[in-house]
Design an enzyme around this catalytic site. Structure first.
Site, PDB file in Angstrom:
ATOM      1  N   SER A  78     -10.767  -8.922  19.138  1.00 13.34           N
ATOM      2  CA  SER A  78     -12.923  -8.147  18.171  1.00 13.34           C
ATOM      3  C   SER A  78     -13.501  -7.172  18.990  1.00 13.34           C
ATOM      4  O   SER A  78     -13.436  -6.640  19.424  1.00 13.34           O
ATOM      5  CB  SER A  78     -12.830  -9.077  16.829  1.00 13.34           C
ATOM      6  OG  SER A  78     -12.979  -8.720  16.098  1.00 13.34           O
ATOM      7  N   HIS A 188     -11.317  -7.768   9.740  1.00 12.34           N
ATOM      8  CA  HIS A 188     -10.081  -7.248   9.668  1.00 12.34           C
ATOM      9  C   HIS A 188      -9.293  -7.477   8.634  1.00 12.34           C
ATOM     10  O   HIS A 188      -7.542  -7.955   8.686  1.00 12.34           O
ATOM     11  CB  HIS A 188      -9.198  -8.688  11.052  1.00 12.34           C
ATOM     12  CG  HIS A 188     -10.504  -7.765  11.997  1.00 12.34           C
ATOM     13  ND1 HIS A 188     -10.369  -7.555  12.562  1.00 12.34           N
ATOM     14  CD2 HIS A 188     -11.250  -9.078  12.858  1.00 12.34           C
ATOM     15  CE1 HIS A 188     -11.544  -7.160  14.080  1.00 12.34           C
ATOM     16  NE2 HIS A 188     -11.374  -8.321  13.806  1.00 12.34           N
TER      17      HIS A 188
END
Length: 286
Positions: A78, A188
């Protein structure tokens, strides 16, 4: 986080000092002293993780240049993907930090707009977690696997109402436990879509170069070095699942012989041990 490294390495301290000027607040004090409640907020947590991670990577390269020359690829989970791109010389430190700051602010705003979050499901495979998410989701809610970390550990992301139904359903399906994560929102997933346009504009404004080593993307678990590809993938990453396990397996298949986790904690090393317990792993930071 980052305190011990900063105290023993002037290079790390210089990066924190530079970050303070760029961000307009004392990141070093926040990282070293807290309060944790503020540090955990996305708009502060993302710059903190980036600076701590890149400081550790640069100190490692400075102190162990021969080992650093053996690094053939980079990846980050991430936010860590920005650290990987910066380490691979695709972004200058200052530009990368400005991008990370804008990313954190945009994602914080998107998170504040809806009651959402994330929970880690331990003990189920992807097919089982997907089925549980489908069962827990109602009406127009969003809930899906978001961080595919390692066998038996998948983070789900979506509306809090759906996450509340997820826990008992996951337990019935055989999950060992369901752990709510201390994050601001449903990262996400499409709930982060409002952040995409802001991030896309920020990425277009920043000079991104082709990287000197491949960076494996969270979006497709494949290596990339072209600036335009990296810019596009970093934009898409915000709303797409993180294919971490697939990225690690692809790196192994491509000839990577070991991994070094840069920054604070041991989270990535934990996932690596679940993917392949015999594979060499180490860490550098604090």
């Amino acid at each position: 986080m980052g305190k011990a490294l900063s105290e023993r390495a002037s290079l790390a301290r210089e990066l924190f000092d530079q970050a303070n000027e760029i961000l307009g607040y004392d990141l070093a004090q926040l990282c070293f002293e807290g309060p944790a409640e503020k540090l955990n907020q996305t708009e502060f947590c993302q710059p903190a993780l980036f600076v701590t991670g890149i400081a550790a990577a640069k100190v490692y390269a400075d102190e162990q240049p021969e080992m650093a020359q053996r690094i053939v690829a980079a990846a980050g989970l991430s936010l860590g993907e920005y650290t990987a791109v910066c380490f691979a010389d695709g972004l200058d430190f200052a530009d990368a930090l400005r991008l990370v700051q804008r990313r954190g602010q945009a994602m914080q705003a998107a998170a504040d707009a809806v009651e959402s979050g994330m929970s880690s499901v331990v003990g189920l495979d992807l097919e089982q977690v997907t089925a549980v998410c489908d069962a827990a989701r109602q009406d127009d809610e969003i809930l899906r696997p978001a961080n595919l970390l390692c066998p038996g550990n998948i983070a789900t992301s979506g509306h809090l109402s759906a996450l509340a139904r997820l826990e008992p359903l996951a337990s019935e399906a055989g999950a060992m436990k369901v752990i709510p994560l201390s994050v601001a929102g449903a990262f996400h997933t499409d709930l982060m879509a409002p952040a995409v346009d802001q991030l896309k504009q920020a990425l277009q404004e920043m000079p991104i170069r082709d990287t000197r080593i491949p960076v494996y993307s969270n979006v497709d678990a494949s290596p990339h070095q072209k600036a335009d590809e990296i810019r596009d993938l970093l934009t898409r990453q915000v709303v797409n699942p993180v294919l971490w396990e697939a990225s690690i397996r692809r790196m192994m298949d491509d000839g990577v012989e070991g991994f070094l986790e840069s920054g604070t904690g041991r989270v990535l090393r934990g996932t690596l041990k679940r993917i392949n317990r015999k594979f060499p792993t180490d860490g550098f930071g604090d």
